[in-house]
Scaffold this active site. Structure first.
Site, mmCIF file in Angstrom:
data_model
loop_
_atom_site.group_PDB
_atom_site.id
_atom_site.type_symbol
_atom_site.label_atom_id
_atom_site.label_comp_id
_atom_site.label_asym_id
_atom_site.label_seq_id
_atom_site.Cartn_x
_atom_site.Cartn_y
_atom_site.Cartn_z
ATOM 1 N N ARG A 65 -3.422 8.206 29.606
ATOM 2 C CA ARG A 65 -4.287 7.034 29.803
ATOM 3 C C ARG A 65 -4.517 6.774 31.294
ATOM 4 O O ARG A 65 -5.619 6.385 31.703
ATOM 5 C CB ARG A 65 -3.669 5.796 29.135
ATOM 6 N N PRO A 120 2.395 4.092 52.014
ATOM 7 C CA PRO A 120 3.861 4.132 52.042
ATOM 8 C C PRO A 120 4.506 2.784 52.390
ATOM 9 O O PRO A 120 5.556 2.444 51.854
ATOM 10 C CB PRO A 120 4.166 5.192 53.113
ATOM 11 N N HIS A 133 2.681 -0.236 52.360
ATOM 12 C CA HIS A 133 1.869 -1.359 51.880
ATOM 13 C C HIS A 133 1.499 -1.132 50.420
ATOM 14 O O HIS A 133 0.521 -0.450 50.111
ATOM 15 C CB HIS A 133 0.618 -1.519 52.745
ATOM 16 N N GLY A 134 2.345 -1.716 49.530
ATOM 17 C CA GLY A 134 2.105 -1.618 48.094
ATOM 18 C C GLY A 134 1.535 -2.912 47.555
ATOM 19 O O GLY A 134 0.331 -3.040 47.337
ATOM 20 N N ARG A 142 15.897 6.640 7.178
ATOM 21 C CA ARG A 142 17.276 6.882 7.622
ATOM 22 C C ARG A 142 18.274 6.185 6.689
ATOM 23 O O ARG A 142 18.227 4.953 6.514
ATOM 24 C CB ARG A 142 17.448 6.361 9.053
ATOM 25 N N GLU A 177 -0.430 -0.983 39.772
ATOM 26 C CA GLU A 177 -1.597 -1.869 39.689
ATOM 27 C C GLU A 177 -1.176 -3.336 39.548
ATOM 28 O O GLU A 177 -1.700 -4.074 38.725
ATOM 29 C CB GLU A 177 -2.521 -1.413 38.559
ATOM 30 N N HIS A 213 5.174 -6.508 37.923
ATOM 31 C CA HIS A 213 5.450 -7.600 36.982
ATOM 32 C C HIS A 213 5.549 -8.939 37.722
ATOM 33 O O HIS A 213 4.986 -9.955 37.286
ATOM 34 C CB HIS A 213 6.762 -7.295 36.260
ATOM 35 N N ASP A 214 6.238 -8.935 38.866
ATOM 36 C CA ASP A 214 6.434 -10.184 39.609
ATOM 37 C C ASP A 214 5.183 -10.627 40.346
ATOM 38 O O ASP A 214 4.910 -11.834 40.443
ATOM 39 C CB ASP A 214 7.597 -10.018 40.598
#
Length: 403
Positions: free
Chosen positions: A108, A152, A154-155, A287, A382, A385-386
């Protein structure tokens, strides 16, 4: 010969997936939506499911899938047909991403990067010449693209990027580096975001073969192993002036692209959750322990009931968000809520499903551990979470906590 035989045995492995629809959400879909979902689901069952465990075990990106994605219409289904897209709405796009990620998150990623992060900015911000030159080939899978924003250092703070270009009269000179870039080692073009002399962010189309442009591959991943990931390195790369995206500048331009991609992720993560739930439900019925199916035990039923509840809630969120996208009303904060909620939900379902499968849950006989590892990337890329939580906090309070 043994390798061929092994592949043939794997290709015989049946994909028995049945999609949960507890609130009859299919009644809200058009016939076109269902047709898109059915065609992509059939594609996944034929072209991805029989081979994905082997690809992931070997950390192999099957480049031939790019052309196949193009043929089935997985690249930019929400973009106009005259520019290589499918001419469909955002719910159709979401359903396509749901089905592909049900097969694998890495698959995806390949599709959504191409459609939302490469084709979309060229369509939205590019010149007519750029649209005609690149979009049909990207839509058909003849070309593969990637999106260069993360660096590297700057995310979560892309505005701090140091990649830059200067005007040299008849061309721009580009320098800098990007990392964690899906598709980059195999990409024919990169949509790169960089600052000009005034510090203003612009998008440029960088083509493979330009002198000083390289795409080192990232090795040793425990996640998205069937996806190809790498860097983008620019060492005095001469970029023709006609390769600048003229339609929009500033950080808002790449953020609009990320909104489109994050929307697709909210549907995609739902597909991974559905796959884990369906596998767990089937395994629990088959199972036998203590002389009866483990599905007969209360704690197993609790897990399955909670999985179905969360999937149903997420289905309603994505459907409503899709309607808002179609109407041009969806906000960044609304997209953040869906991306954050659905990925976290999918991770929790993967972990519960792993417990239901017991020791078998860590093997390639079942998709659970692969989904779980993949989702550990999806929950970060992208927008972490925070960060999505803080985007919502800013929306609620009017006070940005990340500046």
């Amino acid at each position: 010969m043994s390798e061929v035989l092994s592949k043939n045995v794997k290709s015989m492995k049946k994909d028995l997936f049945e999609s949960p629809d507890f609130y009859q959400i299919d009644d809200l879909l058009t016939e076109e939506h269902k047709l898109v979902r059915s065609s992509i689901r059939d594609f996944v069952k034929k072209e991805i499911s029989p081979y994905i465990e082997d690809w992931c075990q070997k950390a192999h990106f099957p480049y031939e899938i790019v052309k196949k994605f193009g043929e089935v219409g997985a690249f930019g289904p929400q973009l106009p047909t005259e520019y290589g897209g499918g001419g469909m709405d955002y719910i159709a796009y979401g359903l396509a991403m749901q089905e592909i990620e049900r097969g694998d998150s890495g698959m995806r990623s390949t599709a959504s990067v191409q459609g939302s992060l490469v084709m979309y900015p060229i369509y939205k911000f590019g010149s007519e010449e750029q649209r005609k030159k690149y979009l049909p080939k990207l839509g058909s899978g003849e070309m593969l693209g990637c999106f260069g924003l993360t660096e590297p250092d700057h995310g979560s703070n892309p505005s701090g990027m140091t990649t830059n270009f200067v005007d040299k009269g008849d061309h721009y000179l580009l320098n800098g580096a990007k990392m964690w870039i899906s598709n980059s080692p195999k990409a024919d073009i990169a949509v790169v975001w960089a600052k000009n002399e005034a510090g203003r962010i612009h998008g440029l189309i960088v083509e493979r073969g330009m002198e000083g442009f390289s795409t080192p591959e990232t090795h040793g991943k425990w996640s998205l192993r069937a996806s190809t990931t790498g860097e983008l390195v620019f060492d005095n790369v001469k970029v023709p002036k006609e390769n600048l995206l003229p339609g929009k500048s500033g950080l808002g331009a790449p953020m609009m692209c990320l909104d489109s991609a994050r929307y697709g992720i909210s549907w995609g993560a739902l597909g991974a959750a559905m796959d884990c739930y369906d596998s767990a439900r089937r395994y629990a019925i088959e199972r036998i322990q203590f002389d009866k199916p483990i599905a007969s035990f209360q704690l197993i039923q609790k897990k399955l009931a909670e999985m179905l509840t969360e999937i149903t809630k997420a289905q309603l969120v994505t459907w409503r968000l899709g309607k808002l996208m179609n109407e041009g009303k969806a906000t960044t904060a609304q997209i953040s809520l869906a991306k954050r909620n659905n990925v976290a939900m999918a991770l929790e379902i993967a972990r519960e499903a792993r417990q239901i499968h017991g020791g078998m849950g860590i093997t390639g006989e079942y998709p659970i551990m692969r989904h779980m590892m993949n989702l550990e990337s999806v929950v970060t890329y992208e927008g972490t979470h925070d960060i999505h939580l803080l985007i919502l906090g800013n929306e609620i309070t009017g006070i940005p906590a990340f500046k």
